[in-house]
Each structure stands twice: as C-alpha cells, then as structure tokens.
Design a protein around this motif. Structure first.
Motif, PDB file in Angstrom:
ATOM      1  N   VAL A 135       9.417  -5.034   2.287  1.00 19.67           N
ATOM      2  CA  VAL A 135       8.922  -5.478   0.984  1.00 19.67           C
ATOM      3  C   VAL A 135       7.546  -4.877   0.775  1.00 19.67           C
ATOM      4  CG1 VAL A 135       8.217  -7.460  -0.425  1.00 19.67           C
ATOM      5  CG2 VAL A 135      10.249  -7.615   1.035  1.00 19.67           C
ATOM      6  N   VAL A 136       7.356  -4.255  -0.393  1.00 16.77           N
ATOM      7  CA  VAL A 136       6.064  -3.662  -0.741  1.00 16.77           C
ATOM      8  C   VAL A 136       5.593  -4.282  -2.056  1.00 16.77           C
ATOM      9  CG1 VAL A 136       6.528  -1.502   0.486  1.00 16.77           C
ATOM     10  CG2 VAL A 136       7.232  -1.732  -1.898  1.00 16.77           C
ATOM     11  N   GLY A 137       4.608  -3.672  -2.689  1.00 16.80           N
ATOM     12  CA  GLY A 137       4.133  -4.180  -3.970  1.00 16.80           C
ATOM     13  C   GLY A 137       3.271  -5.420  -3.826  1.00 16.80           C
ATOM     14  N   SER A 138       3.195  -6.207  -4.893  1.00 17.15           N
ATOM     15  CA  SER A 138       2.251  -7.324  -4.956  1.00 17.15           C
ATOM     16  C   SER A 138       2.457  -8.338  -3.838  1.00 17.15           C
ATOM     17  CB  SER A 138       2.368  -8.014  -6.316  1.00 17.15           C
ATOM     18  OG  SER A 138       3.681  -8.506  -6.534  1.00 17.15           O
ATOM     19  N   ARG A 139       3.702  -8.563  -3.425  1.00 20.11           N
ATOM     20  CA  ARG A 139       3.944  -9.537  -2.347  1.00 20.11           C
ATOM     21  C   ARG A 139       3.375  -9.040  -1.025  1.00 20.11           C
ATOM     22  NH1 ARG A 139       6.788 -13.628  -4.287  1.00 20.11           N
ATOM     23  NH2 ARG A 139       8.158 -13.282  -6.080  1.00 20.11           N
ATOM     24  N   ALA A 140       3.481  -7.751  -0.769  1.00 20.49           N
ATOM     25  CA  ALA A 140       2.920  -7.197   0.459  1.00 20.49           C
ATOM     26  C   ALA A 140       1.398  -7.143   0.389  1.00 20.49           C
ATOM     27  CB  ALA A 140       3.476  -5.794   0.701  1.00 20.49           C
ATOM     28  N   TYR A 141       0.848  -6.900  -0.809  1.00 21.32           N
ATOM     29  CA  TYR A 141      -0.604  -6.832  -0.962  1.00 21.32           C
ATOM     30  C   TYR A 141      -1.263  -8.211  -0.896  1.00 21.32           C
ATOM     31  CZ  TYR A 141       0.718  -2.350  -3.128  1.00 21.32           C
ATOM     32  OH  TYR A 141       1.260  -1.122  -3.388  1.00 21.32           O
ATOM     33  N   PHE A 279      -5.934   3.059  10.404  1.00 24.17           N
ATOM     34  CA  PHE A 279      -4.890   2.044  10.218  1.00 24.17           C
ATOM     35  C   PHE A 279      -4.850   1.692   8.730  1.00 24.17           C
ATOM     36  CE2 PHE A 279      -3.060  -2.177  10.042  1.00 24.17           C
ATOM     37  CZ  PHE A 279      -2.073  -2.144  11.019  1.00 24.17           C
ATOM     38  N   LEU A 280      -3.658   1.502   8.197  1.00 21.45           N
ATOM     39  CA  LEU A 280      -3.513   1.197   6.779  1.00 21.45           C
ATOM     40  C   LEU A 280      -3.327  -0.308   6.597  1.00 21.45           C
ATOM     41  CD1 LEU A 280      -1.378   3.233   4.238  1.00 21.45           C
ATOM     42  CD2 LEU A 280      -1.611   0.766   4.075  1.00 21.45           C
ATOM     43  N   HIS A 281      -4.309  -0.950   6.003  1.00 21.13           N
ATOM     44  CA  HIS A 281      -4.228  -2.382   5.718  1.00 21.13           C
ATOM     45  C   HIS A 281      -3.587  -2.575   4.345  1.00 21.13           C
ATOM     46  CE1 HIS A 281      -6.624  -3.648   9.176  1.00 21.13           C
ATOM     47  NE2 HIS A 281      -7.404  -2.601   8.931  1.00 21.13           N
ATOM     48  N   VAL A 282      -2.352  -3.041   4.340  1.00 25.49           N
ATOM     49  CA  VAL A 282      -1.635  -3.242   3.079  1.00 25.49           C
ATOM     50  C   VAL A 282      -2.141  -4.496   2.363  1.00 25.49           C
ATOM     51  CG1 VAL A 282       0.630  -3.675   2.046  1.00 25.49           C
ATOM     52  CG2 VAL A 282       0.396  -2.003   3.901  1.00 25.49           C
ATOM     53  N   ARG A 283      -2.322  -5.568   3.110  1.00 30.16           N
ATOM     54  CA  ARG A 283      -2.797  -6.811   2.491  1.00 30.16           C
ATOM     55  C   ARG A 283      -4.268  -6.688   2.098  1.00 30.16           C
ATOM     56  NH1 ARG A 283       0.242 -11.214   2.256  1.00 30.16           N
ATOM     57  NH2 ARG A 283      -1.606 -12.520   1.953  1.00 30.16           N
ATOM     58  N   MET A 284      -4.571  -7.232   0.942  1.00 29.66           N
ATOM     59  CA  MET A 284      -5.917  -7.140   0.363  1.00 29.66           C
ATOM     60  C   MET A 284      -6.630  -8.487   0.421  1.00 29.66           C
ATOM     61  SD  MET A 284      -6.716  -4.073  -0.879  1.00 29.66           S
ATOM     62  CE  MET A 284      -6.018  -3.126   0.450  1.00 29.66           C
ATOM     63  N   ASP A 285      -6.488  -9.196   1.530  1.00 32.21           N
ATOM     64  CA  ASP A 285      -7.031 -10.558   1.615  1.00 32.21           C
ATOM     65  C   ASP A 285      -8.536 -10.609   1.334  1.00 32.21           C
ATOM     66  OD1 ASP A 285      -4.521 -11.529   2.249  1.00 32.21           O
ATOM     67  OD2 ASP A 285      -4.812 -11.301   4.400  1.00 32.21           O
ATOM     68  N   GLU A 286      -9.285  -9.654   1.876  1.00 31.40           N
ATOM     69  CA  GLU A 286     -10.737  -9.678   1.721  1.00 31.40           C
ATOM     70  C   GLU A 286     -11.173  -9.534   0.263  1.00 31.40           C
ATOM     71  OE1 GLU A 286     -14.682  -7.161   3.216  1.00 31.40           O
ATOM     72  OE2 GLU A 286     -12.710  -6.787   4.125  1.00 31.40           O
TER      73      GLU A 286
END
Length: 358
Positions: A135-141, A279-286
């Motif tokens: 799963v990619v897109g907004s849910r992965a981000y 490393f590629l951080h997909v999630r944009m939590d910060e």
C-alpha cells in the motif's frame, strides 16, 4: 531490516488481492484495451461443467485429434489451483488438458471481441503471478483520512513460456477502479534503478500485504537502488509539480491545488532524507501536521513557497555531502533478475511435469 517484517508466514504466501466481490476492470498498459469483467476472486477456479472456448490449438490425449483454436468443450475436471491444467472434453469425446490462459469461458468469449477476450484472459492469468503487494499513497505516508483511497502497487513475475512467447507480457497490470497497479518484474526494477519515487516508495512502504520469498529477497537488497540519481529524479518531479502550481496561479482564478503543493514539499523532504541517511522514510510523521495544513489550504502560498526554497537549499547541501554512490548497483539487480527468471522457468517446468503425470 525487512519492510515486510509484520507479515505472518501464512500471509507471505496466501494474502489475496481480490476486493470483496466488487466487479473489477483491468487494462493492459501497452494496448489500452478494456479487459473483460470478472466478479469476485481473481483466483477463482472454473467449475466442472463450464463450457469453454479454446484460445490455442489443443492436441487430444493419447495421440487424439488436433482440436482447432475456437473449439467448444466442457470442463470435466478442475485443478486445485490455476497453476495446473484443466481437463476439457469436446463433443466427439476427445479430451485434452489446458492451462487457464489457453481457454475462455464461452459466454464471456462471445460477449467480447476476439482481441479483448484473449487479452482479458491473459491478464486474468497473470494476476495469479503477483509476488508483491503493498500500500502506497496517503495511507503509507500517514496523511490519510476517512475518505482516503487505498492505493495498491506491486510486482508480478510472468511464467517463462508466456514471457518468452511472440506475444510477450504487458509492462503493467492496472485497475483504476480499485487503485491497483502491478509492474512486470523487469519494468519495476528498471524504474527503481532510475530512482522513480513512486517505485522506490514501494520498496520502503511499511504497509506490505503480500510478499513471496522472492519479493522478500528484493526487499532485503533495496538499498542497491539508492544512489545520487535520487537528486536528479526527485528534482525533476518537484520542478514539474512546481510548474503546474505556477500555471494554476496564473490561471483565471489564481488558485492552486493544495494537494499538489503538499506533495511537492513531501517529495523534497523524502529526497533529503534519502541523501542524508541512505534510507527512504515513506511515513511523514514528523511533518504530518504541517503537510495536512498545506493540503487544507491553511498555510498561504507565500509561506509554502518559502519552505520550498529552504528545502531546495537543504536538498543541494545533502547532495553535496551524501555518501550514496554515483549510480545504483546494476550488477546486483541484474543478478537478482536472472535468478527470478530462472525461478519462473523452473516453476513452469514443474507445472508441465505435473500436468503430464495426471
């Protein structure tokens, strides 16, 4: 560390890509033709008693007559899965074995043009060879809300006989209705080597729904795709996005699409992280709250643009200091592709031996 670490052993092999019985419509990328509709599970076994039409010439068992392409028969024995053959009986009593892509259900075949019927049955068959679903897109981000779609992407490894044939295989299987796209293995690897952001995110997303052992091997070597090309490719995507935003600002209404502005910033943040950390951080939590504020239009364009310019300077600095190689590891990726092709050929040979022993 493997991105698929949350999978159970069973999930690695058995997770299904069907979607709740909804009618789905698949298309072949290179031809653009509309594929035949199928209901429910794409791995559905055609039941005994179903009338079928052959899409290839078929030799009768025990030296029987050659049944022409377009012959009508009836399934009298079905396999437990679509990796093995169906047993079909023709009106004169001749019997043969056919793989799933070698025949069409008669009522479906008659409802479509010959080319559509052949394409759709091929794509139906190829969907059984999807080895990786994520799963990619907004849910992965981590930027999704209640109304967000679930965007699935992945890889399929076609059977050797089909890949080697004159007809070849499509570069991707795409279903816009269910937001799915599965690239053929070589196409996926080629895009990843070019640092295509959409494809690299597939290798680093934390949301993996299915991964065969071969796919897990690919995830283990995902760092081989990271190189300084990230700087050029990501900059290219960002510049294209910025150009669209400028056109929006110059338009009659002078309004921009805030979702596009958000993704421009997100891509810069992602690219900076890759160059700095390898490393590629997909999630944009910060940066989640700031990005969502942009998407809502709660931050003015002047402030967003100022952030963009700061991030470009950081991106330049990260590129100057990165320890990533000039180019990705083509040799390692090529060796993996050869192993994958050999695995597909071996699987095809095993399936043929199984059919002949029945």
């Amino acid at each position: 560390m493997r991105a698929a670490q949350t999978l159970t052993a069973d999930a690695k092999h058995e997770t299904n890509i069907a979607h709740g019985g909804a009618r789905v419509q698949w298309t072949r990328k290179e031809r653009g033709s509309v594929a035949e509709d199928y209901s429910g599970n794409p791995n559905l076994i055609i039941p005994v008693g179903t009338q079928v039409v052959t899409l290839v010439e078929a030799r009768g068992q025990n030296g029987g007559r050659m049944c022409p392409r377009g012959a009508v028969g009836e399934v009298f024995a079905a396999p437990q899965d679509n990796f093995h053959s169906y047993h079909v009986r023709f009106p004169d009593g001749t019997q043969t074995t056919l793989r799933r892509h070698e025949f069409a259900v008669r009522k479906h075949h008659q409802a479509a043009t010959p080319r559509e019927s052949e394409d759709s049955i091929t794509d139906f068959y190829l969907r059984e060879h999807v080895i990786y679903v994520c799963v990619v897109g907004s849910r992965a981000y981590g930027l999704d809300d209640a109304g967000s779609d679930t965007d699935r992407r992945g890889i399929y490894l076609p059977p050797a006989a089909m890949h080697w044939s004159l007809y070849g295989v499509p570069e991707q299987l795409e279903n816009k209705q269910t937001e799915e796209c599965y690239w053929e293995m070589q196409k996926f690897l080629t895009l990843a080597l070019k640092a295509n952001p959409n494809v690299l995110e597939c290798l680093y997303t934390p949301l993996v729904e299915r991964a065969t052992p071969l796919a897990l091997e690919l995830l283990d070597m995902r760092a081989a795709f990271l190189s300084k090309l990230v700087y050029q490719t990501y900059n290219g995507y960002v510049m294209s996005q910025f150009k669209k935003l400028e056109q929006d600002l110059r338009g009659s209404r002078g309004e921009i699409k805030w979702k596009h502005a958000m993704h421009l910033i997100r891509l810069l943040l992602e690219g900076i992280g890759v160059l700095r950390e390898g490393f590629l951080h997909v999630r944009m939590d910060e940066h989640r709250e700031s990005l969502l504020a942009i998407r809502r239009g709660a931050i003015g364009w002047a402030e967003v643009n100022a952030w963009r310019l700061r991030l470009h300077r950081e991106f330049d600095a990260a590129f100057a200091a990165t320890r990533l190689p000039e180019r990705p590891d083509y040799e390692q990726v090529n060796a993996f592709l050869i192993r994958a092709r050999r695995a597909a050929a071996a699987a095809s040979a095993v399936a043929r031996e199984g059919d002949e022993s029945i």
